[in-house]
Design a protein around this motif. Structure first.
Motif, PDB file in Angstrom:
ATOM      1  N   UNK A 336       0.824  -1.207   0.000  1.00  0.00           N
ATOM      2  CA  UNK A 336       0.000   0.000   0.000  1.00  0.00           C
ATOM      3  C   UNK A 336       0.857   1.256   0.000  1.00  0.00           C
ATOM      4  N   UNK A 337       2.020   1.182   0.654  1.00  0.00           N
ATOM      5  CA  UNK A 337       2.940   2.316   0.614  1.00  0.00           C
ATOM      6  C   UNK A 337       3.406   2.563  -0.823  1.00  0.00           C
ATOM      7  N   UNK A 338       3.751   1.475  -1.515  1.00  0.00           N
ATOM      8  CA  UNK A 338       4.189   1.581  -2.899  1.00  0.00           C
ATOM      9  C   UNK A 338       3.037   2.079  -3.777  1.00  0.00           C
ATOM     10  N   UNK A 339       1.845   1.536  -3.516  1.00  0.00           N
ATOM     11  CA  UNK A 339       0.657   1.944  -4.268  1.00  0.00           C
ATOM     12  C   UNK A 339       0.358   3.422  -4.036  1.00  0.00           C
ATOM     13  N   UNK A 340       0.461   3.870  -2.786  1.00  0.00           N
ATOM     14  CA  UNK A 340       0.184   5.276  -2.458  1.00  0.00           C
ATOM     15  C   UNK A 340       1.196   6.203  -3.117  1.00  0.00           C
ATOM     16  N   UNK A 341       2.472   5.771  -3.132  1.00  0.00           N
ATOM     17  CA  UNK A 341       3.510   6.589  -3.768  1.00  0.00           C
ATOM     18  C   UNK A 341       3.227   6.746  -5.263  1.00  0.00           C
TER      19      UNK A 341
END
Length: 612
Positions: A336-341
């Motif tokens: 989700x961190x990667x997705x949010x970035x």
């Protein structure tokens, strides 16, 4: 192009390791934007959540049911040893069939949620790509002149793909994992509260370790995603300009720049994947500690007769099912961190400043005569650095205006202002008595035909490229425009003629031929006002004279702005504007300016001086 305009190229990225290591600017805000953006698909997501819960419930119930079979088997063995009975295979068989039914239902629900969620994410990605594509058409030219094409393309391709993949996997995985943890906790309590408390001790340890790892990995995922964009920009730029790089022997410099950027990408990607991969072994180690505690306490309770062997077997399975979802939650959090970035970068693009395309009560472009007024125009690409100081000129309809001057004088800038690629800082530009800001941009540009010194053609046939000037033109009209531009002869000599396919880089025809095709496109468009920016700069002298004759016929009765460095091509212009440092320093026709023996005369004579 003019020296004063902003150059499209790589933005300064700083030394390796800098300029991209910060956390996502606004994780919660980005997720909130994503939820609002995908609200159309929220009902389907809610259905997926419900299905995921049901799928998890069936999975969670099964271990305790199987534990009953284990207990029945162990008790049957003891009865057989003691000679007082045997194993009740019928009862065990019913339990196993019941479990098989639960597992099949779980698989069916899981399969259904996968199909629905994949459809939702693909539709969302399609919508986002469509919105980005439409957004690009509404964005000002300055956005693209300050960024590499590869960087913009990275947001459309890599970032949207990353967001879609993350969304597809993270939502269902998160729901399943949370449901499993809650369900397993309840089932463990029904077996033994004491053993549950022992197993729960590992939870704060797991959460603490998970938090440390996520904190470390978060910034590296952000940096990784950013430098993927930089790499794409460099690759696109190098492949697009490989001839120039070879001509100036800049291979080593280019490779050095690439390796520096690639090194930052490598390090950030390595660290991001390392910390992400570290999650599973750490959580497994903590989980094994829980197994040891459960095994010891379970054995003691079984000896006392508090619980059965089947309960111990079920509980051990629940402990495994309890720690595994926690690992999955940790992995989903990283995802989700990667997705949010990635989503953050896409939303940054979608939220960029747009050109105002439509105005209320716009002026009509019907029957444009071509009267143009520049009134005290002041402009700078950077408002702090003004390059056009006080530009004023009146052009009557049907007149041919030539704009000359040294490189960087502001010639191309003036026609860009007329086309409204940029808006003036002060003053006004009028077309037929109306401020150009009173026209809808699309309609205004339909009235203005433009041929740039930088040719632009796309992958497709020559016929399609010329017809781009007027999409409803017939084949005969396209051929007539090509003949007027003196392009018909070379087109006919090409394999396939007008149906010859131009490749992506348009390297299968010469630069001069490209220019002729763009001129043919402008002739076909038949606009009331023509702008020719060094339109003959890439053709030989003989072809230039032929094109000039065609242009003279084309420009009769039309207002024309001609930017030229070869002053011999604009001798017949009605008005010649001589620009220097953003201002008009001389104006008149060729004879008048030569008689003044000023800056124009100096420029003209310098082109015909014999070098001894």
């Amino acid at each position: 192009m003019e020296e004063n305009r902003p150059r499209r190229g790589r933005r300064h990225m700083g030394p390796p390791g800098m300029g991209g290591g910060e956390k996502a600017k606004d994780f919660k805000g980005t997720i909130s934007k994503l939820v609002r953006y995908s609200r159309k698909y929220l009902p389907a997501v809610i259905v997926v959540m419900v299905i995921a819960v049901f799928s998890t419930v069936f999975n969670v119930v099964c271990p305790k049911v199987l534990g009953k079979a284990t207990t029945a088997l162990s008790e049957g063995i003891m009865r057989k040893i003691n000679g007082i009975g045997g194993i009740d295979f019928t009862y065990i068989g019913k339990i196993l069939l019941f479990c098989l039914g639960l597992y099949l239902l779980s698989v069916l629900f899981n399969f259904t949620q996968g199909i629905i969620m994949t459809g939702v994410t693909q539709k969302l990605c399609y919508k986002m790509r469509k919105d980005v594509s439409e957004k690009i058409n509404r964005m000002p030219l300055k956005y693209f002149e300050s960024r590499t094409y590869g960087e913009v393309l990275s947001r459309i391709t890599n970032d949207i793909d990353t967001m879609g993949n993350g969304l597809n996997q993270s939502i269902t995985q998160l729901i399943t994992s949370v449901s499993t943890v809650i369900g397993v906790f309840i089932m463990m309590l029904t077996i033994s509260p004491l053993m549950t408390m022992i197993a729960i001790i590992i939870l704060p340890i797991s959460v603490a370790l998970m938090g440390i790892i996520i904190k470390k990995s978060q910034r590296f995922f952000k940096q990784q995603q950013e430098y993927v964009g930089h790499i794409n920009g460099q690759v696109e730029e190098v492949y697009g300009g490989h001839t120039v790089i070879k001509a100036f022997n800049k291979e080593e410099t280019t490779l050095k720049e690439f390796h520096e950027t690639n090194e930052v990408l490598y390090k950030s990607a390595w660290k991001a994947q390392f910390f992400s991969g570290l999650m599973q072994p750490v959580m497994m180690f903590v989980g094994n500690l829980g197994y040891v505690g459960v095994a010891i306490s379970g054995a003691a309770l079984a000896i006392r007769g508090t619980i059965t062997i089947g309960d111990i077997q079920a509980f051990i399975q629940y402990v495994k099912n309890f720690t595994q979802p926690i690992q999955q939650v940790a992995q989903v959090t990283n995802m989700m961190q990667q997705m949010a970035a990635a989503a953050e970068r896409v939303f940054e693009l979608l939220e960029e400043e747009e050109e105002v395309q439509v105005v209320e009560h716009p002026a009509s472009v019907e029957d444009i005569k071509g009267e143009v007024d520049f009134r005290h125009v002041k402009f700078g690409y950077d408002p702090e650095k003004i390059i056009i100081h006080d530009f004023s000129v009146h052009v009557d309809p049907g007149k041919q205006v030539a704009i000359v001057g040294p490189t960087g004088a502001g010639k191309t800038t003036m026609v860009k202002l007329l086309m409204r690629f940029y808006d003036v800082n002060e003053g006004a530009i009028l077309l037929d008595g109306h401020n150009v800001k009173e026209y809808n941009r699309r309609e205004l540009r339909d009235a203005l035909g433009m041929v740039l010194q930088e040719t632009w053609l796309f992958k497709g046939t020559i016929m399609e490229n010329i017809r781009y000037g007027r999409l409803d033109a017939t084949d005969e009209e396209v051929i007539a425009a090509a003949k007027a531009a003196h392009a018909h002869r070379f087109i006919s000599a090409l394999p396939g003629g007008y149906q010859m396919e131009l490749n992506e880089e348009v390297t299968n025809i010469s630069q001069g031929q490209k220019q002729l095709l763009t001129i043919a496109r402008a002739i076909l468009a038949n606009n009331p006002v023509l702008i020719l920016d060094e339109a003959t700069s890439s053709v030989d002298t003989r072809t230039e004279h032929s094109i000039q004759r065609a242009m003279d016929n084309l420009m009769k009765g039309r207002t024309s702005f001609v930017i030229a460095h070869r002053l011999s091509t604009i001798k017949n212009a009605d008005i010649i504007l001589v620009m220097k440092d953003g201002d008009i320093i001389e104006q008149g026709n060729h004879e008048e300016l030569m008689a003044q023996n000023g800056f124009y005369a100096e420029l003209y004579n310098s082109q015909f001086e014999q070098v001894s």
